[in-house]
Scaffold this motif. Structure first.
Motif, short mmCIF file in Angstrom:
data_model
loop_
_atom_site.label_atom_id
_atom_site.label_comp_id
_atom_site.label_asym_id
_atom_site.label_seq_id
_atom_site.Cartn_x
_atom_site.Cartn_y
_atom_site.Cartn_z
N HIS A 49 0.85 -1.19 0.00
CA HIS A 49 0.00 0.00 0.00
C HIS A 49 0.88 1.24 0.00
N HIS A 51 1.22 4.00 2.13
CA HIS A 51 1.64 4.79 3.29
C HIS A 51 3.16 4.93 3.34
N HIS A 110 -7.46 -2.06 5.49
CA HIS A 110 -6.59 -0.95 5.91
C HIS A 110 -6.95 0.25 5.05
N ASP A 140 -0.38 -4.31 5.92
CA ASP A 140 -1.07 -3.74 7.08
C ASP A 140 -2.52 -4.19 6.99
NI NI Z 1 -0.37 1.55 6.52
#
Ligand code: NI
Ligand code: MN
Length: 226
Positions: A49, A51, A110, A140
């Motif tokens: 992902h 982030h 998430h 996550d």
């Molecule tokens: Ni994350």
């Protein structure tokens, strides 16, 4: 299978003669100061992902190594705009065979915004399936009943699960996840990096051992074989 831990959720897995790097976040990790991010080699980067604590070093490593970045459509487009052209876009439910390494994208519960605010699509976990071993990298995620589907796709030899709580599932939920995926070789990730996710190592190990299970809490910079 040789595994090296670079801190937080970043692992290098050597499988089928290829170096597969997951979620590189090293230069921004206070706990990973001794790791030289410029010495890390990779054939593939699997990006769960968008982030920052997962993608911070992806652009620099991808440009230096020319590793193929496997990620969702939105992050693929974003990486192309950052000058990373060797990407393979996928999405949840899909799989692709990269010369004997089959990667399947699975559910993660998430969120996934990119560091500059760009929409990052949906977060994913990965199954990496080969004739040597199969691994599950959860990314996550919360504990989810979708994990019960994983044994129908492959026998998982080792699973990387987040245990830090607050942003992801905790160790108790990771123990339940290990039952859902029918794998008792668990490698922990997403713990200790920030104040919100500091864990009691002894309590986590005791929890797993008390339930006839094993969990490895790797040290940053450590390599081990499973
Ligand atoms: Ni994350
Ligand atoms: Mn994270």
């Amino acid at each position: 299978m040789k595994i090296t831990y670079y801190g937080h959720a970043c692992f290098l897995v050597e499988l089928k003669g290829k170096k597969i790097l997951f979620d590189p976040f090293i230069s921004g990790n206070e706990l990973a100061k001794e790791i030289d991010v410029n010495s890390i080699e990779a054939d593939f980067i699997l990006q769960s992902h968008g982030h920052a604590d997962h993608i911070l070093d992806t652009v620099s490593i991808a440009k230096r190594t020319a590793a193929k970045v496997v990620t969702n459509w939105e992050i693929h487009e974003w990486l192309n705009k950052q000058g990373v052209s060797n990407t393979h876009p996928m999405n949840i439910g899909g799989k692709w065979n990269f010369d004997g390494i089959t990667i399947k994208c699975v559910t993660a519960i998430h969120s996934s915004g990119l560091p500059d605010g760009t929409y990052g699509g949906n977060p994913m976990g990965f199954l990496v399936m080969t004739d040597e071993a199969n691994i599950y990298y959860a990314g996550d995620t919360a504990l989810t009943y979708d994990m019960k589907l994983i044994p129908s796709w492959c026998n998982v030899d080792v699973a990387f699960l987040p245990i830090g709580d607050n942003f992801t599932m905790d160790a108790q939920d990771a123990l339940t996840a290990s039952n859902f995926i029918e794998c008792n070789k668990i490698v922990a990730m997403h713990f200790d990096t920030f104040g919100f996710i500091k864990i009691d190592h002894k309590a986590v190990i005791k929890l797993f051992e008390g339930n006839n299970n094993t969990i490895k809490l790797p040290r940053i910079g450590e390599s081990f074989t499973i």
